[in-house]
Design a protein around this motif. Structure first.
Motif, PDB file in Angstrom:
ATOM      1  N   ALA A   1      11.964  46.324  32.696  1.00 40.61           N
ATOM      2  CA  ALA A   1      10.796  45.642  32.394  1.00 40.61           C
ATOM      3  C   ALA A   1      10.518  44.862  33.599  1.00 40.61           C
ATOM      4  O   ALA A   1      11.386  43.859  33.777  1.00 40.61           O
ATOM      5  N   TYR A   2       9.395  44.607  34.148  1.00 43.24           N
ATOM      6  CA  TYR A   2       9.311  43.425  35.324  1.00 43.24           C
ATOM      7  C   TYR A   2       7.806  43.321  35.586  1.00 43.24           C
ATOM      8  O   TYR A   2       7.000  43.764  34.960  1.00 43.24           O
ATOM      9  N   THR A   3       7.483  42.350  36.239  1.00 41.48           N
ATOM     10  CA  THR A   3       5.913  42.076  36.924  1.00 41.48           C
ATOM     11  C   THR A   3       6.204  42.166  38.290  1.00 41.48           C
ATOM     12  O   THR A   3       6.891  41.481  38.941  1.00 41.48           O
ATOM     13  N   THR A   4       5.037  42.760  38.933  1.00 39.71           N
ATOM     14  CA  THR A   4       4.585  42.576  40.288  1.00 39.71           C
ATOM     15  C   THR A   4       3.423  41.615  40.585  1.00 39.71           C
ATOM     16  O   THR A   4       3.142  41.599  41.792  1.00 39.71           O
ATOM     17  N   ALA A   5       2.927  41.255  39.563  1.00 36.04           N
ATOM     18  CA  ALA A   5       1.636  40.374  39.793  1.00 36.04           C
ATOM     19  C   ALA A   5       1.830  38.865  39.919  1.00 36.04           C
ATOM     20  O   ALA A   5       0.997  37.982  39.883  1.00 36.04           O
ATOM     21  N   ALA A   6       3.271  38.364  39.668  1.00 37.06           N
ATOM     22  CA  ALA A   6       3.557  36.976  39.675  1.00 37.06           C
ATOM     23  C   ALA A   6       4.999  37.033  40.401  1.00 37.06           C
ATOM     24  O   ALA A   6       5.553  37.731  40.378  1.00 37.06           O
ATOM     25  N   ASN A   7       5.007  35.536  40.884  1.00 32.86           N
ATOM     26  CA  ASN A   7       6.217  35.538  41.741  1.00 32.86           C
ATOM     27  C   ASN A   7       7.246  34.963  41.020  1.00 32.86           C
ATOM     28  O   ASN A   7       7.848  34.011  40.869  1.00 32.86           O
ATOM     29  N   LEU A   8       7.921  36.008  40.125  1.00 36.32           N
ATOM     30  CA  LEU A   8       8.959  35.685  38.970  1.00 36.32           C
ATOM     31  C   LEU A   8      10.256  36.556  39.738  1.00 36.32           C
ATOM     32  O   LEU A   8      10.089  37.856  39.799  1.00 36.32           O
ATOM     33  N   GLU A   9      11.265  36.077  39.810  1.00 31.39           N
ATOM     34  CA  GLU A   9      12.619  36.658  40.474  1.00 31.39           C
ATOM     35  C   GLU A   9      13.533  37.250  39.222  1.00 31.39           C
ATOM     36  O   GLU A   9      14.628  36.496  39.197  1.00 31.39           O
ATOM     37  N   ARG A  10      13.051  38.362  38.543  1.00 30.98           N
ATOM     38  CA  ARG A  10      13.536  38.622  37.412  1.00 30.98           C
ATOM     39  C   ARG A  10      13.323  39.781  36.913  1.00 30.98           C
ATOM     40  O   ARG A  10      12.067  40.575  37.202  1.00 30.98           O
ATOM     41  N   VAL A  11      14.237  40.641  36.239  1.00 29.40           N
ATOM     42  CA  VAL A  11      13.971  41.971  35.605  1.00 29.40           C
ATOM     43  C   VAL A  11      14.563  41.953  34.340  1.00 29.40           C
ATOM     44  O   VAL A  11      15.424  41.296  34.045  1.00 29.40           O
TER      45      VAL A  11
ATOM     46  N   VAL B   1      10.534  41.144  24.462  1.00 30.79           N
ATOM     47  CA  VAL B   1      11.452  40.324  25.506  1.00 30.79           C
ATOM     48  C   VAL B   1      11.164  38.998  25.586  1.00 30.79           C
ATOM     49  O   VAL B   1      11.469  38.483  26.610  1.00 30.79           O
ATOM     50  N   GLY B   2      10.967  38.468  24.495  1.00 23.53           N
ATOM     51  CA  GLY B   2      10.924  36.915  24.377  1.00 23.53           C
ATOM     52  C   GLY B   2       9.748  36.175  25.009  1.00 23.53           C
ATOM     53  O   GLY B   2       8.724  37.002  24.830  1.00 23.53           O
ATOM     54  N   GLN B   3       9.981  35.385  25.879  1.00 28.15           N
ATOM     55  CA  GLN B   3       8.892  34.623  26.479  1.00 28.15           C
ATOM     56  C   GLN B   3       8.783  35.144  28.075  1.00 28.15           C
ATOM     57  O   GLN B   3       8.012  34.743  28.866  1.00 28.15           O
ATOM     58  N   GLU B   4       9.451  36.450  28.256  1.00 31.83           N
ATOM     59  CA  GLU B   4       9.483  36.980  29.680  1.00 31.83           C
ATOM     60  C   GLU B   4       7.976  37.621  29.959  1.00 31.83           C
ATOM     61  O   GLU B   4       7.537  38.306  29.199  1.00 31.83           O
ATOM     62  N   VAL B   5       7.596  37.293  31.180  1.00 31.22           N
ATOM     63  CA  VAL B   5       6.444  37.832  31.505  1.00 31.22           C
ATOM     64  C   VAL B   5       6.745  39.354  32.212  1.00 31.22           C
ATOM     65  O   VAL B   5       7.575  39.697  33.116  1.00 31.22           O
ATOM     66  N   ILE B   6       6.114  40.610  31.624  1.00 30.81           N
ATOM     67  CA  ILE B   6       6.439  41.840  32.016  1.00 30.81           C
ATOM     68  C   ILE B   6       4.875  42.442  32.370  1.00 30.81           C
ATOM     69  O   ILE B   6       4.000  42.014  31.302  1.00 30.81           O
ATOM     70  N   GLY B   7       4.719  43.374  33.376  1.00 27.66           N
ATOM     71  CA  GLY B   7       3.458  44.334  33.199  1.00 27.66           C
ATOM     72  C   GLY B   7       3.904  45.573  33.478  1.00 27.66           C
ATOM     73  O   GLY B   7       2.806  46.474  33.466  1.00 27.66           O
ATOM     74  N   SER B   8       5.182  45.787  33.914  1.00 29.07           N
ATOM     75  CA  SER B   8       5.533  47.276  34.315  1.00 29.07           C
ATOM     76  C   SER B   8       6.914  47.612  33.690  1.00 29.07           C
ATOM     77  O   SER B   8       7.499  46.723  33.417  1.00 29.07           O
ATOM     78  N   VAL B   9       6.970  48.966  33.621  1.00 34.72           N
ATOM     79  CA  VAL B   9       8.361  49.459  33.256  1.00 34.72           C
ATOM     80  C   VAL B   9       8.763  50.760  33.975  1.00 34.72           C
ATOM     81  O   VAL B   9       7.824  51.447  34.316  1.00 34.72           O
ATOM     82  N   THR B  10      10.041  50.766  34.171  1.00 38.33           N
ATOM     83  CA  THR B  10      10.686  51.909  34.712  1.00 38.33           C
ATOM     84  C   THR B  10      11.683  52.404  33.913  1.00 38.33           C
ATOM     85  O   THR B  10      12.620  51.467  33.602  1.00 38.33           O
ATOM     86  N   VAL B  11      11.623  53.578  33.513  1.00 37.78           N
ATOM     87  CA  VAL B  11      12.727  54.428  32.733  1.00 37.78           C
ATOM     88  C   VAL B  11      13.898  54.913  33.286  1.00 37.78           C
ATOM     89  O   VAL B  11      13.599  55.505  34.498  1.00 37.78           O
ATOM     90  N   SER B  12      15.026  54.880  33.094  1.00 34.63           N
ATOM     91  CA  SER B  12      16.247  55.509  33.760  1.00 34.63           C
ATOM     92  C   SER B  12      16.209  56.879  33.765  1.00 34.63           C
ATOM     93  O   SER B  12      15.473  57.585  32.831  1.00 34.63           O
ATOM     94  N   PRO B  13      16.715  57.578  34.706  1.00 32.85           N
ATOM     95  CA  PRO B  13      16.728  59.070  34.738  1.00 32.85           C
ATOM     96  C   PRO B  13      17.438  59.535  33.467  1.00 32.85           C
ATOM     97  O   PRO B  13      17.133  60.812  33.056  1.00 32.85           O
ATOM     98  N   ASP B  14      18.410  58.928  32.878  1.00 26.27           N
ATOM     99  CA  ASP B  14      19.097  59.533  31.677  1.00 26.27           C
ATOM    100  C   ASP B  14      18.307  59.237  30.449  1.00 26.27           C
ATOM    101  O   ASP B  14      18.766  59.418  29.219  1.00 26.27           O
ATOM    102  N   GLY B  15      17.447  58.278  30.595  1.00 27.14           N
ATOM    103  CA  GLY B  15      16.540  57.922  29.290  1.00 27.14           C
ATOM    104  C   GLY B  15      17.387  56.953  28.458  1.00 27.14           C
ATOM    105  O   GLY B  15      16.763  56.568  27.282  1.00 27.14           O
ATOM    106  N   ARG B  16      18.414  56.267  28.860  1.00 30.97           N
ATOM    107  CA  ARG B  16      19.220  55.302  27.994  1.00 30.97           C
ATOM    108  C   ARG B  16      18.745  53.806  28.282  1.00 30.97           C
ATOM    109  O   ARG B  16      19.220  53.198  27.235  1.00 30.97           O
ATOM    110  N   SER B  17      18.101  53.678  29.150  1.00 32.38           N
ATOM    111  CA  SER B  17      17.681  52.089  29.425  1.00 32.38           C
ATOM    112  C   SER B  17      16.209  52.201  30.497  1.00 32.38           C
ATOM    113  O   SER B  17      15.834  53.335  30.751  1.00 32.38           O
ATOM    114  N   ALA B  18      15.851  51.045  30.388  1.00 37.86           N
ATOM    115  CA  ALA B  18      14.408  50.931  31.084  1.00 37.86           C
ATOM    116  C   ALA B  18      14.412  49.322  31.642  1.00 37.86           C
ATOM    117  O   ALA B  18      15.103  48.464  31.291  1.00 37.86           O
TER     118      ALA B  18
END
Length: 239
Positions: free
Chosen positions: A199-209, A180-197
């Motif tokens: 990735a994000y972080t809840t440990a830092a104040n970052l406004e992006r997924v 994911v390049g230089q993005e900070v991620i720590g968690s992941v959630t998979v879509s119900p159809d399994g076609r996408s996911a």
């Protein structure tokens, strides 16, 4: 049963139960506890009544008190990670067989530019720069809806590993590294159809997924938000 005809059956499970999963066909339940995973077969419980549930364990060498455990929808496998470690454990709930895999050995780092600082091409010693590399640690683990694969987040490497189940535990080369390049991620959630996911972080104040395409070769896509992320959930149609 008809209204008012419900009954309760007491079952003994492992020490300190903390989570419950159900098989996709509702035939069994799996109680995660500090001894392992207790398997409740509802047909057997209804036939025999109260008793001690079958216990499947990850083994004495694994600290089962702090495991993050997920159960595949078919109830065949339990997949577990330990906080701040790189090793995953796969438990066959039928046979009791346990297999382990160190993600540090299957993660594929990005190619280093020739002469880049901290690489063997730029340093004199064969191990130069190795001590400065961040450790490989699985910070989150999520199963695909089919249960045939899992995603493990490597925060320090800004990467997600796609792990076929159970094949990758026998053939580690099947593990795929998604960057994911230089993005900070720590968690992941998979879509119900399994076609996408996501990735994000809840440990830092970052406004992006970061949106990950799990079906093709589309690159990760960062979506800017108005606020930092506390949790992520997909709509049932995965849209």
């Amino acid at each position: 049963p008809d209204d008012g005809a419900d009954t309760a059956t007491s079952m003994t499970v492992g020490f300190r139960p903390r989570d419950v999963f159900f098989a996709a066909d509702s035939s069994q339940a799996y109680v995660v506890n500090e001894d392992g995973v207790s398997v409740l077969d509802f047909a057997a419980v209804e036939k025999s009544g109260s008793g001690i549930a079958k216990l499947a364990t990850f083994g004495g060498s694994v600290d089962q008190k702090n495991l993050d455990v997920a159960i595949t929808p078919d109830g065949r496998f339990a997949l577990a990670r330990t906080e701040a470690q790189s090793t995953l454990h796969l438990l066959d709930l039928q046979s009791g067989k346990v297999r382990s895999m160190d993600l540090a050995t299957v993660y594929t780092p990005p190619p280093a530019a020739d002469g880049a600082a901290g690489t063997p091409a730029a340093d004199s010693g064969a191990d130069a720069g190795v001590a400065d590399l961040p450790p490989v640690v699985a910070t989150d683990l999520d199963l695909m809806p089919s249960g045939r694969a899992a995603l493990a987040v490597l925060r320090n490497q800004s990467a997600v590993l796609r792990i076929p189940l159970p094949e990758a535990f026998d053939t580690p080369s099947q593990v795929q590294t998604l960057r994911v390049g230089q993005e900070v991620i720590g968690s992941v959630t998979v879509s119900p159809d399994g076609r996408s996911a996501l990735a994000y972080t809840t440990a830092a104040n970052l406004e992006r997924v970061v949106v990950l395409d799990l079906t093709g070769t589309a690159p990760p896509r960062t979506v800017l938000l108005r606020k930092a992320v506390q949790s992520v959930v997909y709509t049932p149609d995965s849209q």
